[in-house]
Design a protein around this motif. Structure first.
Motif, short mmCIF file in Angstrom:
data_model
loop_
_atom_site.label_atom_id
_atom_site.label_comp_id
_atom_site.label_asym_id
_atom_site.label_seq_id
_atom_site.Cartn_x
_atom_site.Cartn_y
_atom_site.Cartn_z
N ASN A 303 1.08 -0.76 -0.11
CA ASN A 303 0.43 0.18 -0.17
C ASN A 303 0.61 1.37 -0.12
O ASN A 303 0.57 2.11 -0.36
N ARG A 304 1.84 0.55 0.70
CA ARG A 304 2.74 2.49 0.88
C ARG A 304 3.65 2.54 -0.48
O ARG A 304 3.86 3.58 -1.18
N LEU A 305 4.22 0.87 -0.70
CA LEU A 305 4.98 1.54 -2.28
C LEU A 305 3.97 2.50 -3.41
O LEU A 305 3.93 3.28 -4.36
N ARG A 306 2.30 1.71 -3.42
CA ARG A 306 1.85 2.30 -4.13
C ARG A 306 1.24 3.81 -4.18
O ARG A 306 1.52 4.92 -4.83
N GLU A 307 0.91 4.12 -2.96
CA GLU A 307 1.29 5.47 -2.34
C GLU A 307 2.35 6.54 -2.68
O GLU A 307 2.39 7.47 -3.55
N ALA A 308 3.11 5.77 -3.14
CA ALA A 308 4.55 6.65 -3.46
C ALA A 308 4.38 6.81 -4.98
O ALA A 308 5.74 7.52 -5.58
N GLY A 309 3.84 6.13 -5.73
CA GLY A 309 3.80 5.55 -7.40
C GLY A 309 3.81 4.80 -8.02
O GLY A 309 4.21 5.06 -9.41
N LEU A 310 4.44 3.97 -7.25
CA LEU A 310 5.00 2.60 -8.36
C LEU A 310 4.03 1.76 -8.37
O LEU A 310 2.63 2.10 -8.11
N THR A 311 3.88 1.34 -9.87
CA THR A 311 2.70 0.80 -11.29
C THR A 311 2.59 -0.80 -10.59
O THR A 311 3.71 -1.10 -9.82
N ASP A 312 1.55 -1.08 -11.01
CA ASP A 312 1.63 -2.85 -10.88
C ASP A 312 2.59 -3.65 -11.38
O ASP A 312 3.04 -4.44 -10.92
N ALA A 313 2.76 -3.16 -12.25
CA ALA A 313 3.87 -3.56 -13.57
C ALA A 313 5.12 -3.64 -12.27
O ALA A 313 5.84 -4.43 -12.20
N GLU A 314 6.19 -2.71 -11.63
CA GLU A 314 6.55 -2.33 -11.12
C GLU A 314 7.21 -3.28 -9.74
O GLU A 314 8.17 -4.19 -9.01
N LEU A 315 5.55 -3.66 -9.13
CA LEU A 315 5.43 -4.40 -7.84
C LEU A 315 5.25 -5.67 -8.25
O LEU A 315 5.82 -6.58 -7.14
N ARG A 316 5.52 -6.51 -9.33
CA ARG A 316 5.36 -7.31 -9.64
C ARG A 316 6.69 -7.44 -10.01
O ARG A 316 6.82 -9.53 -9.57
N GLY A 317 7.38 -6.88 -9.45
CA GLY A 317 9.04 -7.61 -10.09
C GLY A 317 8.84 -8.00 -8.38
O GLY A 317 10.63 -8.23 -8.26
N LEU A 318 8.37 -7.83 -7.22
CA LEU A 318 9.51 -7.57 -5.74
C LEU A 318 8.84 -9.16 -5.41
O LEU A 318 7.31 -9.32 -5.57
N ALA A 319 9.86 -9.87 -4.78
CA ALA A 319 9.10 -11.41 -4.19
C ALA A 319 9.43 -11.35 -2.89
O ALA A 319 9.96 -10.81 -2.37
N SER A 320 8.05 -11.05 -2.68
CA SER A 320 7.60 -10.35 -0.92
C SER A 320 6.25 -11.54 -0.53
O SER A 320 5.30 -11.12 -0.91
N PRO A 321 6.10 -12.19 0.76
CA PRO A 321 7.78 -12.32 1.16
C PRO A 321 8.53 -12.93 0.47
O PRO A 321 8.61 -13.62 0.12
N ILE A 322 10.39 -12.54 1.32
CA ILE A 322 11.04 -13.19 0.97
C ILE A 322 10.94 -14.66 1.23
O ILE A 322 10.98 -15.80 1.83
N GLY A 323 11.34 -15.80 -0.23
CA GLY A 323 12.05 -16.63 0.51
C GLY A 323 11.04 -18.21 -0.26
O GLY A 323 10.13 -17.29 -1.02
N LEU A 324 11.32 -19.46 -0.26
CA LEU A 324 10.61 -20.30 -1.13
C LEU A 324 9.86 -20.93 0.78
O LEU A 324 10.47 -20.72 1.41
N ASP A 325 9.06 -21.43 0.40
CA ASP A 325 8.83 -21.80 1.13
C ASP A 325 9.29 -23.40 1.91
O ASP A 325 8.37 -24.61 1.74
N LEU A 326 9.41 -23.45 2.65
CA LEU A 326 10.68 -24.49 3.42
C LEU A 326 9.87 -24.51 4.97
O LEU A 326 10.65 -25.47 5.54
N ARG A 327 8.50 -23.86 4.68
CA ARG A 327 8.93 -24.19 6.19
C ARG A 327 10.30 -23.13 8.01
O ARG A 327 9.89 -24.16 8.87
N ALA A 328 11.13 -22.37 7.12
CA ALA A 328 12.19 -22.30 7.19
C ALA A 328 12.01 -21.03 8.94
O ALA A 328 10.78 -20.87 9.40
N ARG A 329 12.39 -21.92 10.15
CA ARG A 329 12.61 -21.24 11.58
C ARG A 329 13.61 -20.25 11.38
O ARG A 329 13.65 -18.99 12.24
#
Length: 378
Positions: A303-329
């Motif tokens: 939401n904050r990034l959209r308010e800052a003016g980033l487009t949906d195309a730009e936001l698609r470049g973000l891996a978040s939450p970071i990492g693969l689902d390995l059930r890491a602790r």
């Protein structure tokens, strides 16, 4: 380099071409020192014994050889590649006499300056085999045997160097582009890709360790000097005290960010990560941008990034939450999940168990040569 500086000669074997499910890519190197010690690998163990013997023979004779190794039915476990692949290995004696440019090449690689080594591995005239050019963006050193061949290979090697690719090129005996007879292996030594880790937290130390293990040149950056110290991040190549967005913008302006660069944002603090991600997600070239945080943190960040003016195309470049689902602790487990996602995105992997999918395991890929690692020990 100890043996080279002492005037000795070592046998160096380089994978120059692979077919099917080969375990090591072009550029993989194994070095046999005069005392018989071995550094590196060309097949992960399948044909190392045969290559070891050939390296000794090549040093004694002074004559380089191009040898093909693959499955040989009854002898598969003794000499062949049990994985079903085929590799072409070029074995040569390396010394001050045969490779006088080696010292400068290692300095280039250690200083993160791009350089490529073009070596004749096959030619109708045996005296051409083993000749080499060291090609840099603005210069070339050495000769393959004629000015025509030197010009053609220099031009093509620079193209491969820019792409970070190592492969065999084919020419006519005098460097004719439309001919056959001469094969030249170009080993590209592009600078190590960068991993930028933002946020000097315990997870960052584990991520930096994984990044170094994968071959990245790791930078940890944080605006808080009490946390951003070299003692806390021994695996990092450098630790920088600066505001993350300012540091990343300066690095981009200096041309120090490219399509191989990975960015891990671990701050999960809006005052740091939102301005930083504004810069990161608008970079013209970057390999990966990931940000740590809970689902709630992720939603607030988006939401904050959209308010800052980033487009949906730009936001698609973000891996978040970071990492693969390995059930890491733990931080270490989380770092493995982040590294796994970076690898999967780099090569187009799906992150599924290999046991659940069919087809080839080893896919075609570009690779920087490992010559520097083996010869530094040499």
């Amino acid at each position: 380099m100890r043996v080279w500086h002492a005037g000795g000669s070592a046998g160096v074997a380089t994978v120059v071409r692979t077919f099917r499910s080969a375990p090591r890519p072009p550029g993989a190197v194994m070095m046999v020192a005069p005392d018989g010690t071995v550094s590196g690998s060309v097949s992960g163990g399948c044909v190392e014994g045969a290559v070891y013997e050939l390296a000794g023979e090549v040093v004694r004779s002074g004559t380089p050889q191009l040898q093909r190794y693959g499955v040989s039915n009854d002898e598969a476990f003794a000499v062949g590649l049990t994985c079903g692949g085929i590799i072409d290995v070029f074995v040569e004696p390396v010394s001050r006499a045969t490779f006088p440019q080696l010292d400068a090449l290692v300095e280039d690689i250690s200083g993160h300056r791009p350089a490529a080594v073009a070596t004749v591995v096959s030619h109708p005239q045996p005296e051409w085999i083993g000749r080499r050019l060291v090609v840099r963006p603005g210069a070339a050193e050495g000769s393959l045997g004629s000015s025509r061949a030197d010009a053609a290979v220099t031009d093509d090697a620079r193209g491969l160097l820019a792409a970070g690719r190592s492969e065999v090129l084919t020419y006519g005996p005098d460097g004719q582009r439309r001919g056959t007879g001469m094969e030249v292996f170009v080993a590209s030594h592009a600078p190590r890709p960068r991993m930028l880790v933002f946020g000097a937290i315990d997870f960052a130390a584990a991520v930096a360790q994984q990044g170094a293990f994968l071959g990245y040149r790791v930078t940890v950056c944080d605006a808080r000097p009490v946390f951003a110290t070299s003692a806390r991040f021994p695996s990092a190549d450098e630790v920088v005290v600066d505001w993350p967005n300012r540091y990343l913008a300066a690095q981009a302006a200096a041309g120090a960010i490219d399509r191989r660069t990975v960015i891990c944002v671990l701050t999960h603090d809006p005052k740091f990560d939102v301005p930083l991600l504004e810069v990161a997600l608008r970079l013209p070239e970057v390999g990966y941008v990931g940000a740590m945080g809970s689902r709630r943190t992720h939603d607030d960040r988006m939401n904050r990034l959209r308010e800052a003016g980033l487009t949906d195309a730009e936001l698609r470049g973000l891996a978040s939450p970071i990492g693969l689902d390995l059930r890491a602790r733990t931080p270490e487990e989380t770092a493995v999940s982040i590294a796994a996602e970076i690898i999967a995105r780099q090569w187009g992997g799906g992150g599924r168990p290999l046991a659940d999918i069919g087809g080839r395991i080893h896919q075609e890929q570009d690779s920087n040569s490992e010559l520097s690692d083996s010869l530094t020990r040499y």
